[in-house]
Design a protein around this motif. Structure first.
Motif, PDB file in Angstrom:
ATOM      1  N   GLU A 118      13.052   6.244  13.614  1.00 27.91           N
ATOM      2  CA  GLU A 118      12.458   6.914  14.762  1.00 27.91           C
ATOM      3  C   GLU A 118      13.456   7.078  15.914  1.00 27.91           C
ATOM      4  O   GLU A 118      13.191   7.809  16.870  1.00 27.91           O
ATOM      5  CB  GLU A 118      11.210   6.172  15.254  1.00 27.91           C
TER       6      GLU A 118
ATOM      7  N   SER B 243      -1.224  -0.838  11.447  1.00 25.51           N
ATOM      8  CA  SER B 243      -0.063  -0.667  10.577  1.00 25.51           C
ATOM      9  C   SER B 243       0.082  -1.842   9.616  1.00 25.51           C
ATOM     10  O   SER B 243       0.487  -1.665   8.461  1.00 25.51           O
ATOM     11  CB  SER B 243       1.212  -0.485  11.404  1.00 25.51           C
TER      12      SER B 243
ATOM     13  N   GLN C 114      -2.483  -1.175   6.938  1.00 29.30           N
ATOM     14  CA  GLN C 114      -2.068  -0.003   6.169  1.00 29.30           C
ATOM     15  C   GLN C 114      -0.944  -0.337   5.191  1.00 29.30           C
ATOM     16  O   GLN C 114      -0.925   0.156   4.058  1.00 29.30           O
ATOM     17  CB  GLN C 114      -1.615   1.101   7.120  1.00 29.30           C
ATOM     18  N   CYS C 115      -0.033  -1.195   5.608  1.00 27.38           N
ATOM     19  CA  CYS C 115       1.128  -1.511   4.775  1.00 27.38           C
ATOM     20  C   CYS C 115       0.922  -2.768   3.929  1.00 27.38           C
ATOM     21  O   CYS C 115       1.847  -3.217   3.241  1.00 27.38           O
ATOM     22  CB  CYS C 115       2.367  -1.660   5.649  1.00 27.38           C
TER      23      CYS C 115
ATOM     24  N   TRP D 187       6.036  -2.565  10.714  1.00 28.79           N
ATOM     25  CA  TRP D 187       4.849  -2.974   9.967  1.00 28.79           C
ATOM     26  C   TRP D 187       3.933  -3.898  10.769  1.00 28.79           C
ATOM     27  O   TRP D 187       2.713  -3.866  10.625  1.00 28.79           O
ATOM     28  CB  TRP D 187       5.262  -3.674   8.664  1.00 28.79           C
TER      29      TRP D 187
ATOM     30  N   SER E  54       0.821  -1.201   0.000  1.00 29.35           N
ATOM     31  CA  SER E  54       0.000   0.000   0.000  1.00 29.35           C
ATOM     32  C   SER E  54       0.854   1.248   0.000  1.00 29.35           C
ATOM     33  O   SER E  54       1.820   1.364   0.748  1.00 29.35           O
ATOM     34  CB  SER E  54      -0.906  -0.003   1.244  1.00 29.35           C
ATOM     35  N   SER E  55       0.491   2.197  -0.869  1.00 31.24           N
ATOM     36  CA  SER E  55       1.233   3.467  -0.932  1.00 31.24           C
ATOM     37  C   SER E  55       0.943   4.337   0.271  1.00 31.24           C
ATOM     38  O   SER E  55       1.611   5.335   0.489  1.00 31.24           O
ATOM     39  CB  SER E  55       0.863   4.212  -2.220  1.00 31.24           C
ATOM     40  N   SER E  56      -0.058   3.954   1.080  1.00 27.96           N
ATOM     41  CA  SER E  56      -0.401   4.734   2.265  1.00 27.96           C
ATOM     42  C   SER E  56       0.426   4.351   3.480  1.00 27.96           C
ATOM     43  O   SER E  56       0.254   4.909   4.551  1.00 27.96           O
ATOM     44  CB  SER E  56      -1.889   4.557   2.594  1.00 27.96           C
ATOM     45  N   CYS E  57       1.322   3.380   3.314  1.00 30.85           N
ATOM     46  CA  CYS E  57       2.157   2.928   4.421  1.00 30.85           C
ATOM     47  C   CYS E  57       3.109   4.042   4.828  1.00 30.85           C
ATOM     48  O   CYS E  57       3.901   4.528   4.023  1.00 30.85           O
ATOM     49  CB  CYS E  57       2.945   1.687   4.006  1.00 30.85           C
ATOM     50  N   SER E  58       3.041   4.435   6.091  1.00 31.50           N
ATOM     51  CA  SER E  58       3.841   5.564   6.565  1.00 31.50           C
ATOM     52  C   SER E  58       4.795   5.188   7.686  1.00 31.50           C
ATOM     53  O   SER E  58       5.373   6.059   8.323  1.00 31.50           O
ATOM     54  CB  SER E  58       2.902   6.680   7.053  1.00 31.50           C
ATOM     55  N   VAL E  59       4.980   3.888   7.937  1.00 28.08           N
ATOM     56  CA  VAL E  59       5.872   3.448   9.013  1.00 28.08           C
ATOM     57  C   VAL E  59       7.001   2.629   8.411  1.00 28.08           C
ATOM     58  O   VAL E  59       6.849   2.016   7.348  1.00 28.08           O
ATOM     59  CB  VAL E  59       5.121   2.613  10.070  1.00 28.08           C
TER      60      VAL E  59
END
Length: 253
Positions: free
Chosen positions: A166, A36, A39-40, A30, A20-25
């Motif tokens: 992080e 998460s 999302q990923c 993951w 997914s292009s919406s993965c932000s982590v």
């Protein structure tokens, strides 16, 4: 949820795996939560990994490595033997890294000081890796990145940024230059000095807390085979357990 092998490989290679292009982590996170994972695009892989771990039938094999950050033999073993073996067998093995080796510890009345076999830079490398082991949730890929690079010390910050974004570099260096790092290295010194039998060289390998020349020789020859043989539970597919996953063969004429 803990990241399965495929996700760890993605972290190792620093390549995108999530669907997914919406993965932000970052990849290491993951499987940190259901949200998460969804999302990923890796929910199936995360659930499969949890299922495999929950059905383990024996304690994992504990592999300890006592080493020095700039020791050529240590670097080769860690990066070309230990880390690849862990990638393949992380469900049935744990790794305990102790960066200290042949260093000498002294106390100047205020703090511990160290003299390292390969000089001050090695002491710095040992301390950086010690602090990463304490502060990072996924320290092994970072340390592999450092040890596999051409410059262990100067690669450290970029390795942290790639594999654990992080984790701030400032917090690592605060540990390195402060009382926390000094005390952590003292614990490494105590652990190394308490080895039975006493270590004679590095890399020094322990299996389930024990060291013999036979175990050392087998670890150096094929750690993968040693871990598979030492694991007392049902062997995973990587060790040759279970059913064959490849059904297509090129038949002999």
């Amino acid at each position: 949820m803990k990241a399965p092998l495929l996700l760890i490989v993605a972290v190792w290679l620093n390549v995108p795996y999530g669907g997914s292009s919406s993965c932000s982590v970052p990849p290491s996170q993951w499987c940190s939560s259901l949200d998460s994972a969804v999302q990923c695009g890796v929910l199936k892989e995360c659930l499969e990994s949890n299922f495999t771990r929950s059905h383990q039938t024996a304690d994992p094999v504990q592999v300890g490595l006592y080493y020095e950050s700039l020791c050529p033999g240590c670097r080769m073993f860690l990066s070309t033997v230990l880390f690849p073996t862990w990638l393949l067998l992380h469900d049935i093995m744990t790794v305990d890294l102790v960066p200290y080796g042949n260093a000498v510890e002294k106390h100047d009345g205020k703090k511990y000081t160290y003299e390292c076999q390969h000089g001050e830079q090695e002491c710095l490398g040992n301390m950086i890796e010690t602090c990463i082991l304490k502060l990072s949730k996924i320290p092994f890929p970072i340390i592999f990145c450092m040890e596999f690079s051409t410059d262990v010390i100067n690669s450290a910050q970029s390795c942290v940024k790639i594999y654990n974004p992080e984790l701030s570099w400032k917090s690592v260096m605060d540990c390195v230059n402060g009382t926390q790092g000094n005390e952590l290295m003292h614990q490494n010194a105590l652990s190394t000095q308490g080895l039975k039998p006493p270590h004679q060289y590095v890399p020094w390998v322990t299996i389930n807390g024990k060291h013999t020349e036979d175990l050392q020789d087998k670890a150096m020859a094929s750690l993968f085979t040693l871990v598979c043989n030492m694991y007392q539970g049902e062997k995973p597919p990587a060790c040759g357990g279970g059913k064959r996953h490849y059904k297509s063969y090129c038949q002999r004429n």
